[in-house]
Structure formats: C-alpha cells, structure tokens
Design an enzyme around this catalytic site. Structure first.
Site: not given
Ligand code: BG6
Length: 507
Positions: A52, A250, A158, A188
């Site tokens: 925006r 995850h 997400k 991810h």
């Molecule tokens: C995210 C969560 O999906 O994953 C976060 O919303 C979290 O709260 C993060 O910190 C952790 O990802 P990574 O790749 O740093 O382990």
C-alpha cells in the site's frame, strides 16, 4: 520431485502481495536472489512487489537490497549481480482489498508476455496476514487475472486457519477459485535440508527399514526448542499460542516424515498420501484425558546470555494476564502395525535454554547383557539423532569398547554432519520451496486434507486448553528447559527429554 525446469521455455512471473513486508524481505527476496546466483531461476523472470505504500521501482529495489544484505545466507550482494537481478523487479502500489486495483497486474503480465513471446508461469504469492488470503484469491478472479490451471499458482503462507472449522472454510473458498494442484500451502520446515534428507536416509538405505518399527524402536522424540521470545509478534502469538504456531504444522509434519510408510514413488500425491495415512492413524485424544498426554507452559522473566529478558506477559502486545501457552509437550501414538505402542513425544517452546531442532529415535535395550561381569557395564540404548538446526547432521549412537586392557563400554557417535559446510553453501528452506513452486512440484507443500487432519489431531487439546486456564502461569523461567509438568509427562513413562550435549554451555 524431480526438478526439471526448462530455463528457456519456462519464464516466470512472481507477484508478491505483501511485497514490502517482513516475510518478503527476510525470506522470499533473499531466496530468489540466491536462486538467481545459483543460476536456478528461469532466464526470463519478473518479480512484481506490491503493497500500500508508495515506492518508485528504484526505491523498492534499494529497500530489497538492504534486506538481502542483512538476511541473505550468501552475505552482502555484489553490485553487478544485484544490478542484473534487480532489473527484473518492479513495484506496484495496490490496495489488495480493491479488485479494480489488480488491473495493473494484468497489464504488466500482458506486457511481459508480449516482450518474451512465451507463456510464463505465474505465481501469486500471498505474503500477507491470513485474513487477506481469500480476498486476494477472489480479486484475482474478479479482475480476470490469468488463472491457467497448468501455469498459474497461488502460494499461501501459514497460519492456515485457526482451528479445524476455519481451515475447512478457507479450503472450501480457495477451492472454488483455484484447483488443488494450483495451491501451494507452505510449511517451511519441509524445505529444510535435513528434513528432506530424512527421506533419503529412510528410503535410500536398505539397512534402515528393517529396524524402523515397533520391534526395535522404543520411543521417538521430536523437539523444536527456541531461545527467542515472541519479540514483536505478541499480537499474533497471544491469540495463536504455540500449539497452533508450531505443533499443528511443523512438528506434526516431522512426525509424519518419521512415521510414514515408504511411498511407491516420489510423486507429490504419493508422498502426501503416505503422510495423510499417518495423520489418520494418530490415536484420537480423549478430551477428558488431555492432562495425561499434554503439558503446557508459559515463560517468565529471566536472563539469557547475560541479558535480562521480559516474561511473556510483559512482552509488547501481550495481555498482562494472558493464559496463552509458549511451550507445549505432547505424547502421541500412531495406531498401525508399524508403530503400535511406540510413544511419539513432541515438545516445542520459546525462551528455552537452547535453540535446537532434533528428532531422536531411541532404540530398545539389547535382549541380554553379556558384559555384566566386566565392571558393571550396562550398555546404553542406541539412538539415532537427526539434528535439523542449528547443527545439521545425523548421528548414530553405538556402544563400543574403550581402548585399553579392560572391557569397558562407552557410547560413540557415528556422525554424518554438514559442519564442513558453511551456512552459505546450503540452500535455505525457502529456496527449495520457491524452486519447487517454479517447477510446479507440490511434494513439499501441504494438501488440503493434510492441513485439516493436522487440525483434527490437535483440536481436543486446543479446546481443553482454551476452556481450562492454568492458574500457575508463568511456570518456567526464561533460559530453562521448560515447565516441570513437561518433564513429568515423559518421566512417568521412564524416559527423559534428550538434549544434545553442549559444546560450550552447561547442559
Ligand atoms: C514459524 C513460527 O512458523 O516458525 C515461529 O511462526 C517460529 O514462531 C518459526 O519461531 C521457527 O522457524 P525456524 O525456521 O526458525 O525454526
């Protein structure tokens, strides 16, 4: 999941909604830049960032350069590389709620098609807050933007819903607009190097499969601990809690990769079907029994590496009497032939002693100890430890004779690690995922049924925790290993949470 990108004939356009946001800056643009450096992007590509705020192309590019310099695994961008890459980036101001403002995207797409004389794949990337996912999808259609089923994709970040019903609603709406094979729901963790390696480790080695079952494995632990607190995300997190934020996605996905049956091939739906089987086999949690299989915690203030840190309730945008959990530990069973009776312990939390993501497969005791008479030797059970981050590697703990005149046993590690590799050598999860999106490979993305089943698994805990507040929150100090009830959860089965020995910290 064979990445067969034809660089000449697959030009690609990325339209990033939320193009000025945190995710675009920290993850998406650095990942695209590194793919470009690795010569993995199509020869003809265009990135259209949208938001925006008002930006010229030049100003937008320069803000992305700052982001790449700060967040890219390969460090600061070389001037020439950046200038080549960024010449493909443009910015378009748009209010994502207003379909009329999408027309410009259509004009840009037409212009590029005309220039390239080739049909590009188009990725609509929703790097925005979840309440806009459907609005964007609807406005793409209302404004008649390209929606070819073969070449057009929509990427959804997400959180996908906030509970089972909202996830179902979101799926239903999206599926009236796009086909399932166009929807890329991101988790991810599935793009992380070691997580992908688990598939290779399990299914490309003949020696693993005979051991990978209830006859040899005593329990499995999946642990994702973080040293950071909620930081500036209090607003989101206080509504979500760690069960929604980490476990529903995850951690359950990691469980699926460990527990799944060998797929027939590496096709996206075949692999995802096998994961769905696991989610369907997870024993239903009985609402009245939640306290026997789950424990929760909330961090209080403390000291982390010499710095005083706030307790969760004092964090920005967190309510001062919040009952939101920042730590969760759960025990699951997978009711099938392979895993009957084997507990899967999951734990995750913020402001813990150490950031580490580990999967520990604990094997059973040997059936008979012949070393008993030699100095009271008790062989330790074998463990396979899959370390996802920050160290990346797989280690097998075996028993061995300590060199010397006595028959003394000790534990030795057979280690495969990536420690010889610099961070800059290993692709980030987002690079893998973006390349898959460009190539149209959905293996590492969540299908509608996977997301819904994962919600179904945790709903009894979510409901119970929402309706039964904890009176002793906060119940663990920052820089600890979490609340006592989480230790009790596993200790009552005769086990303890496994932590990798620290190299330079006390354990
Ligand atoms: C995210 C969560 O999906 O994953 C976060 O919303 C979290 O709260 C993060 O910190 C952790 O990802 P990574 O790749 O740093 O382990």
């Amino acid at each position: 999941m064979v990445k067969t990108l034809n660089k000449k004939s697959n030009p690609s356009i990325f339209i990033i909604f939320g193009g000025t946001g945190d995710l675009a800056k920290r993850k998406i643009i650095p990942a695209l830049y590194n793919l470009f450096l690795g010569d993995r992007l199509p020869e003809k590509f265009a990135i259209i960032g949208t938001g925006r705020s008002k930006f010229t192309d030049a100003k937008y590019r320069s803000s992305l350069l700052d982001a790449v310099n700060e967040f890219s695994r390969t460090g600061k961008a070389e001037k020439e590389d950046w200038s080549k890459f960024s010449s493909n980036i443009t910015y378009q101001i748009a209010n994502i709620k207003d379909a009329a403002e999408y027309k410009e995207f259509g004009l840009s797409i037409d212009k590029l098609k005309e220039e390239w004389k080739l049909k590009p794949s188009i990725t609509y990337y929703c790097a925005v807050s979840p309440e806009f996912f459907c609005t964007i999808a609807e406005n793409i259609i209302k404004s008649k933007l390209e929606n070819d089923q073969e070449t057009t994709r929509i990427v959804i970040e997400k959180p996908f819903g906030t509970d089972l019903q909202s996830a179902k609603d979101l799926n239903e709406k999206l599926l009236t607009i796009f086909n399932e094979n166009q929807i890329y729901r991101i988790d991810h963790y599935l793009g992380k190097e070691v997580v992908q390696n688990v598939m290779a480790f399990r299914f490309a080695n003949a020696i693993m499969e005979p051991l990978w079952n209830r006859n040899h494995i005593e329990n499995v632990q999946i642990s994702v601990t973080e040293q950071i607190g909620v930081g500036t995300r209090g607003d989101y997190f206080d509504d979500a809690g760690i069960l929604r934020d980490m476990v529903q996605n995850h951690l359950l996905q990691l469980l699926c990769i460990i527990a799944m049956e060998p797929p027939i091939n590496f096709e996206a739906d075949e692999v995802r079907d096998r994961k769905v089987d696991v989610l369907r086999a997870i024993q239903k949690i009985v609402p009245g029994k939640v306290d026997t299989i789950a424990a929760r915690g909330q961090y209080g203030p403390g000291w982390v590496e010499g710095k005083e840190v706030l307790g969760y309730r004092e964090e920005e945008d967190v309510s001062t009497d919040s009952n939101t959990e920042t730590y969760a530990a759960l025990k699951f069973y997978v009711d099938n032939w392979r895993w009957q009776g084997v507990p899967f312990y999951l734990r995750t939390g913020k402001r813990l002693f150490k950031s580490a993501s580990l999967i520990t497969i604990q094997f059973k005791e040997i059936p008979h100890n012949i070393f008993n008479n030699h100095g009271g030797n008790v062989p330790q059970k074998n463990r396979l430890i899959i370390s996802i981050q920050p160290d990346m590697g797989i280690r097998l703990q075996l028993q061995s004779k300590t060199p010397g005149l006595e028959m003394t046993l000790n534990t030795v590690d057979m280690v495969f690690d990536y420690s010889g590799k610099k961070r800059s050598d290993s692709p980030e999860a987002y690079e893998t995922l973006l390349l898959d999106i460009i190539s149209g490979d959905q293996t590492l993305f969540m299908r509608a049924d996977q997301v819904e089943l994962a919600w179904e698994v945790i709903m009894p805990v979510l409901d119970y925790w929402e309706n039964n507040k904890m009176s002793n929150f906060p119940n663990y100090p920052a820089d600890s290993w979490g609340p006592e009830n989480a230790e009790a959860l596993i200790a009552k089965d005769g086990y303890h949470w496994f932590n990798l020995p620290e190299k330079n910290k006390k354990d």
